[in-house]
Every structure is written in structure tokens, then in C-alpha cells.
Scaffold this motif. Sequence first.
Motif, PDB file in Angstrom:
ATOM      1  N   PRO A 357       0.770  -1.426  -0.106  1.00 35.25           N
ATOM      2  CA  PRO A 357      -0.101  -0.088  -0.003  1.00 35.25           C
ATOM      3  C   PRO A 357       0.909   1.360   0.067  1.00 35.25           C
ATOM      4  O   PRO A 357       0.379   2.437  -0.648  1.00 35.25           O
ATOM      5  CB  PRO A 357      -0.654  -0.111   1.244  1.00 35.25           C
ATOM      6  CG  PRO A 357      -0.002  -1.017   2.160  1.00 35.25           C
ATOM      7  CD  PRO A 357       0.531  -2.100   1.021  1.00 35.25           C
ATOM      8  N   ILE A 358       2.112   1.201   0.505  1.00 33.69           N
ATOM      9  CA  ILE A 358       2.884   2.424   0.590  1.00 33.69           C
ATOM     10  C   ILE A 358       3.969   2.196  -0.401  1.00 33.69           C
ATOM     11  O   ILE A 358       4.792   1.138  -0.189  1.00 33.69           O
ATOM     12  CB  ILE A 358       3.380   2.738   1.854  1.00 33.69           C
ATOM     13  CG1 ILE A 358       2.281   3.156   3.011  1.00 33.69           C
ATOM     14  CG2 ILE A 358       4.398   3.764   1.917  1.00 33.69           C
ATOM     15  CD1 ILE A 358       2.783   3.143   4.194  1.00 33.69           C
ATOM     16  N   GLN A 359       4.426   3.140  -1.264  1.00 35.32           N
ATOM     17  CA  GLN A 359       5.505   2.835  -2.362  1.00 35.32           C
ATOM     18  C   GLN A 359       6.451   4.050  -1.758  1.00 35.32           C
ATOM     19  O   GLN A 359       6.376   5.255  -1.973  1.00 35.32           O
ATOM     20  CB  GLN A 359       4.931   3.313  -3.614  1.00 35.32           C
ATOM     21  CG  GLN A 359       4.033   2.356  -4.316  1.00 35.32           C
ATOM     22  CD  GLN A 359       4.413   0.928  -4.278  1.00 35.32           C
ATOM     23  OE1 GLN A 359       5.420   0.825  -4.658  1.00 35.32           O
ATOM     24  NE2 GLN A 359       3.653  -0.003  -3.650  1.00 35.32           N
ATOM     25  N   PRO A 360       7.621   3.609  -1.180  1.00 37.62           N
ATOM     26  CA  PRO A 360       8.687   4.579  -0.749  1.00 37.62           C
ATOM     27  C   PRO A 360       9.146   5.427  -2.054  1.00 37.62           C
ATOM     28  O   PRO A 360       9.333   4.621  -3.040  1.00 37.62           O
ATOM     29  CB  PRO A 360       9.623   3.828   0.072  1.00 37.62           C
ATOM     30  CG  PRO A 360       9.026   2.605   0.294  1.00 37.62           C
ATOM     31  CD  PRO A 360       8.003   2.308  -0.846  1.00 37.62           C
ATOM     32  N   ASN A 361       9.500   6.632  -1.846  1.00 41.57           N
ATOM     33  CA  ASN A 361      10.157   7.549  -2.744  1.00 41.57           C
ATOM     34  C   ASN A 361      11.551   7.447  -2.630  1.00 41.57           C
ATOM     35  O   ASN A 361      12.299   8.080  -1.963  1.00 41.57           O
ATOM     36  CB  ASN A 361       9.677   8.857  -2.550  1.00 41.57           C
ATOM     37  CG  ASN A 361      10.260   9.844  -3.597  1.00 41.57           C
ATOM     38  OD1 ASN A 361      10.470   9.389  -4.870  1.00 41.57           O
ATOM     39  ND2 ASN A 361      10.379  11.284  -3.242  1.00 41.57           N
ATOM     40  N   VAL A 362      12.245   6.152  -3.325  1.00 37.29           N
ATOM     41  CA  VAL A 362      13.494   5.923  -3.436  1.00 37.29           C
ATOM     42  C   VAL A 362      13.711   6.246  -4.839  1.00 37.29           C
ATOM     43  O   VAL A 362      13.484   5.423  -5.750  1.00 37.29           O
ATOM     44  CB  VAL A 362      13.688   4.433  -3.072  1.00 37.29           C
ATOM     45  CG1 VAL A 362      15.358   4.040  -3.049  1.00 37.29           C
ATOM     46  CG2 VAL A 362      13.194   4.138  -1.620  1.00 37.29           C
ATOM     47  N   ARG A 363      14.784   7.191  -4.821  1.00 40.63           N
ATOM     48  CA  ARG A 363      15.243   7.682  -6.337  1.00 40.63           C
ATOM     49  C   ARG A 363      16.446   7.041  -6.945  1.00 40.63           C
ATOM     50  O   ARG A 363      16.477   6.913  -8.044  1.00 40.63           O
ATOM     51  CB  ARG A 363      15.683   9.294  -5.999  1.00 40.63           C
ATOM     52  CG  ARG A 363      14.379  10.245  -5.478  1.00 40.63           C
ATOM     53  CD  ARG A 363      14.941  11.340  -4.990  1.00 40.63           C
ATOM     54  NE  ARG A 363      15.992  11.252  -3.892  1.00 40.63           N
ATOM     55  CZ  ARG A 363      16.398  12.328  -3.198  1.00 40.63           C
ATOM     56  NH1 ARG A 363      16.235  13.477  -3.715  1.00 40.63           N
ATOM     57  NH2 ARG A 363      17.110  12.309  -2.199  1.00 40.63           N
ATOM     58  N   TYR A 364      17.205   6.366  -5.865  1.00 44.86           N
ATOM     59  CA  TYR A 364      18.386   5.587  -6.539  1.00 44.86           C
ATOM     60  C   TYR A 364      18.838   4.740  -5.415  1.00 44.86           C
ATOM     61  O   TYR A 364      18.300   4.904  -4.206  1.00 44.86           O
ATOM     62  CB  TYR A 364      19.530   6.626  -6.910  1.00 44.86           C
ATOM     63  CG  TYR A 364      19.867   7.682  -5.817  1.00 44.86           C
ATOM     64  CD1 TYR A 364      20.889   7.544  -5.058  1.00 44.86           C
ATOM     65  CD2 TYR A 364      19.258   9.021  -5.695  1.00 44.86           C
ATOM     66  CE1 TYR A 364      21.203   8.285  -4.005  1.00 44.86           C
ATOM     67  CE2 TYR A 364      19.626   9.760  -4.811  1.00 44.86           C
ATOM     68  CZ  TYR A 364      20.489   9.406  -3.823  1.00 44.86           C
ATOM     69  OH  TYR A 364      20.899  10.594  -2.900  1.00 44.86           O
ATOM     70  N   PRO A 365      19.775   3.754  -5.688  1.00 45.88           N
ATOM     71  CA  PRO A 365      19.925   2.726  -4.843  1.00 45.88           C
ATOM     72  C   PRO A 365      20.290   3.114  -3.374  1.00 45.88           C
ATOM     73  O   PRO A 365      20.233   2.911  -2.362  1.00 45.88           O
ATOM     74  CB  PRO A 365      21.147   2.061  -5.352  1.00 45.88           C
ATOM     75  CG  PRO A 365      20.798   1.949  -6.725  1.00 45.88           C
ATOM     76  CD  PRO A 365      20.331   3.418  -7.104  1.00 45.88           C
ATOM     77  N   GLY A 366      21.266   4.348  -3.246  1.00 45.13           N
ATOM     78  CA  GLY A 366      21.735   4.716  -1.976  1.00 45.13           C
ATOM     79  C   GLY A 366      20.998   5.897  -1.574  1.00 45.13           C
ATOM     80  O   GLY A 366      21.460   6.658  -0.584  1.00 45.13           O
ATOM     81  N   ASP A 367      19.686   6.141  -1.979  1.00 44.15           N
ATOM     82  CA  ASP A 367      18.992   7.279  -1.368  1.00 44.15           C
ATOM     83  C   ASP A 367      18.468   7.059   0.073  1.00 44.15           C
ATOM     84  O   ASP A 367      18.043   5.914   0.431  1.00 44.15           O
ATOM     85  CB  ASP A 367      17.754   7.422  -2.398  1.00 44.15           C
ATOM     86  CG  ASP A 367      17.000   8.688  -2.062  1.00 44.15           C
ATOM     87  OD1 ASP A 367      17.472   9.458  -1.049  1.00 44.15           O
ATOM     88  OD2 ASP A 367      15.885   8.720  -2.469  1.00 44.15           O
ATOM     89  N   ALA A 368      18.817   8.084   0.839  1.00 46.66           N
ATOM     90  CA  ALA A 368      18.705   8.069   2.331  1.00 46.66           C
ATOM     91  C   ALA A 368      17.527   8.862   2.813  1.00 46.66           C
ATOM     92  O   ALA A 368      17.479   8.862   3.987  1.00 46.66           O
ATOM     93  CB  ALA A 368      19.924   7.971   3.268  1.00 46.66           C
ATOM     94  N   GLN A 369      16.930   9.447   2.001  1.00 46.61           N
ATOM     95  CA  GLN A 369      15.741  10.307   2.413  1.00 46.61           C
ATOM     96  C   GLN A 369      14.847  10.012   3.046  1.00 46.61           C
ATOM     97  O   GLN A 369      14.155  10.742   3.717  1.00 46.61           O
ATOM     98  CB  GLN A 369      15.358  11.304   1.249  1.00 46.61           C
ATOM     99  CG  GLN A 369      14.487  10.427   0.149  1.00 46.61           C
ATOM    100  CD  GLN A 369      13.790  11.468  -0.872  1.00 46.61           C
ATOM    101  OE1 GLN A 369      13.621  12.497  -0.736  1.00 46.61           O
ATOM    102  NE2 GLN A 369      13.153  10.624  -1.760  1.00 46.61           N
TER     103      GLN A 369
END
Length: 399
Positions: A357-369
Motif C-alpha cells: 500500500p505504501i510506495q517509498p520515494n526511493v530515487r536511487y540505490p543509495g538514497d537515504a531521504q
Amino acid sequence: MAATVAKPGLIPRVIQEHNLRPVANTDTNNSSQPDADVDPKVPPQHQRLKLSDFALVRTLGTGNILLAPLATLDAPRVYRTFARVCLVRPAGANEEDRDKVFALKILRKAEVIKLKQIDHVRDERRILSDVAGHPFITELITTFSDHDSLYMLLDYVPGGELFSYLRRHRRFPEEWAQFYAAEIVLVLEYLHDDQGGVAYRDLKPENLLLDGQGHVKLVDFGFAKRLGSRDSRPVETYTLCGTPEYLAPEVIQNKGHTIAVDWWALGILIYEFLTGYPPFWHQNPIEIYKQIIEKPVLFPAEPPISPNAQNIIRSFCTVDRSRRLGNLIGGTRQVKEHPFFEGIDWDALYHRRIRPPIQPNVRYPGDAQCFDIYPEDDGKREPYTDELSRQYDRYFEGF
């Protein structure tokens, strides 16, 4: 909100306030010496790894231990950082390897010894090694050590804590709670049934991360323990450990507990998913313990909780563990067949074919936002002296 404690009796003298992956054990009634058995040494290629092989990107979380008796919590608080989890990548990575990132858990040997964590750390390493590969459990890649510290190299789970999303949404719709609870059921089924009775003992939203697709990853096995069975009966253990709001009554009463504590905790977790807060809470952990032992689970008028959800929560949060759902004849099968999970395709869920149900906003493999910002290591630490080395090094040979 949640603090993790480890203590052999009702009143903990040390409370752990944590950010990501807390570990604590201040069992002053036990000898400071760990179990005598020593892990075999890890393969030579693992021993060759060193901290300088990795470039630190940033800290993902820390475990801070609050040193103060409950009676003096209004006095100035003294904290000690026990563990730190960092996002790292291979040092000097070339273009081909720039997307390779890992989570590195760093444990200082002097603190492990002082806080009587040797057995917990060794158990964590053993169990994580055994459960590697499960789709909803963090994967231990390898361990290594140097003179001062122990290191666990883990897969990086970029979606952040499920607790952060719960805080953002305030509460989850029942369909969301059903999805995350179902993935946790598959984890508990694996730990309890397939792994010979591993009790996790610290289930809570902070220990559930989301991967890049939004599936659950259970992290921090610092309190996990392989209990097994004897004479067809589950083995009991007595250490008070876990998070106050999630502790089962038998843990608080020091009656001896089994894997049944994880099913109690799942009931508390589902309640928190649906309401945004746990059913038992107070600023003083002792008051929480009294509520758990004496009070039934009550449900608010708002938000409305469905009869099926109320029933499964009450069935998990049954003080008499011999009548607790998940701990009855039929075990996890009865949990899966509960009406709360109606419509779940368990095989599709295990193989990650159901969209979270939740799609994290991960922009690239090392994204830590998706993780909060934490202060970096200030370099201050208790020395791991030659005397400590002579006395304790043999217990760290498995790293």
C-alpha cells in the motif's frame, strides 16, 4: 515513544531510548561472563574485511541507552551510545560499483561488555546467519571486527521505518494494517516453525523497515533467541527484554516466556496500526506494566475498528498464553485462517506478488531521504583495553 529495556525483574534500572536499532541488556543479576561456548572463526576472506574498505555515506540510526533509575527520571539524564548503523559503500568504488550500498551496524566492544550484551550480540549474529534469504527479514551479508569494534554488514533497506509512515498518516486503513500484519505473520511462522522456535521479542513499528518496493523487512535481532523445545514443550526464558508497550504479561511477571510473546506483540502492533497509538501507554513504564497485567484492551469510538480486527487483537492479547491465538494447536495456520486475513493469498504474498500500500520515494540505490538525520560519530568511546582484550577476545572470535 517506545523505549527498549532488558532486565531480569519487574523494575528496569536502565531504559533504552533509541532511534533505529536499539540493543540493551543490563541484567545485573547475571554474571558478566558470557556463555562459555565460542563460535567457530569465520572464513578468512571475512576476516580480511576492515572498516577502511568502506566509505561512510551517513548515519542511519543510533541506539542510545538512558542511564537512570526510574525513581530519578526527572533528574539530568545520562546517555550512552551503544550501536550505530551507517549507510556505506565500497571505498574507492568504480563506476560499475557506485550503486553498491550497505547498512553497517557498528558495536563497540567495550560497550558490549559493559552493558552485558555479549550473548545477545552473538545470538543476533547466529540467528541472522540462519535466516538469511527470507523475503521479509534483513539479510546479514557478513561480519568482521577490529580491535575496538564489531561490524555487521547488512543489506540496505532504503524505504525507512514503517513507524515514520505511521506517524505521517497518523493511522493506517484496515487494508494497510492487514497487509503489513500478514507479512509479519509469514516472518513469525518462519522464525517459530521453520527455525526451531526463534523468539524475536522486540516487534514494533520502529523495527520494521520498508524496502524499495514497500515490503516489510524485519531488522534488529538483538533480542532474538533460539528457544527450541524440550520433551515436546517450548523452552522458557526469563530475561525481561523488549519494549514496555509491547511486553507480554508473562514477561513482566517473570513467569518464563516462550515464542508466544511475539503473537501478543503482533496484537499490540495491529492496534497501533489502526489507531496510531498502543493500547497500553504511560510516561512511567511501571504504569504500563500494571495496565498490561490488569486492564483489558479497549477500543476507541473513533476511528471505528471492525469486529474482525477487534477479535484478532483480543485473541493475540490474551493474558493466558495457553489460550492465545498463534500459541494454540494449529499454531500459525489458525492465525492465517482468522477472518481478519480473509482474502490474503499467502503464496502470492510470500513471493512479493502483491503490491504494497505504501510506495517509498526511493530515487536511487543509495538514497537515504526516507531516514531521519542523526549526528555523526564524535569519535569519543570507552577504550577497549589490553586487559579487556585478554579477557574477552575469545568471545568475539565469530566476527
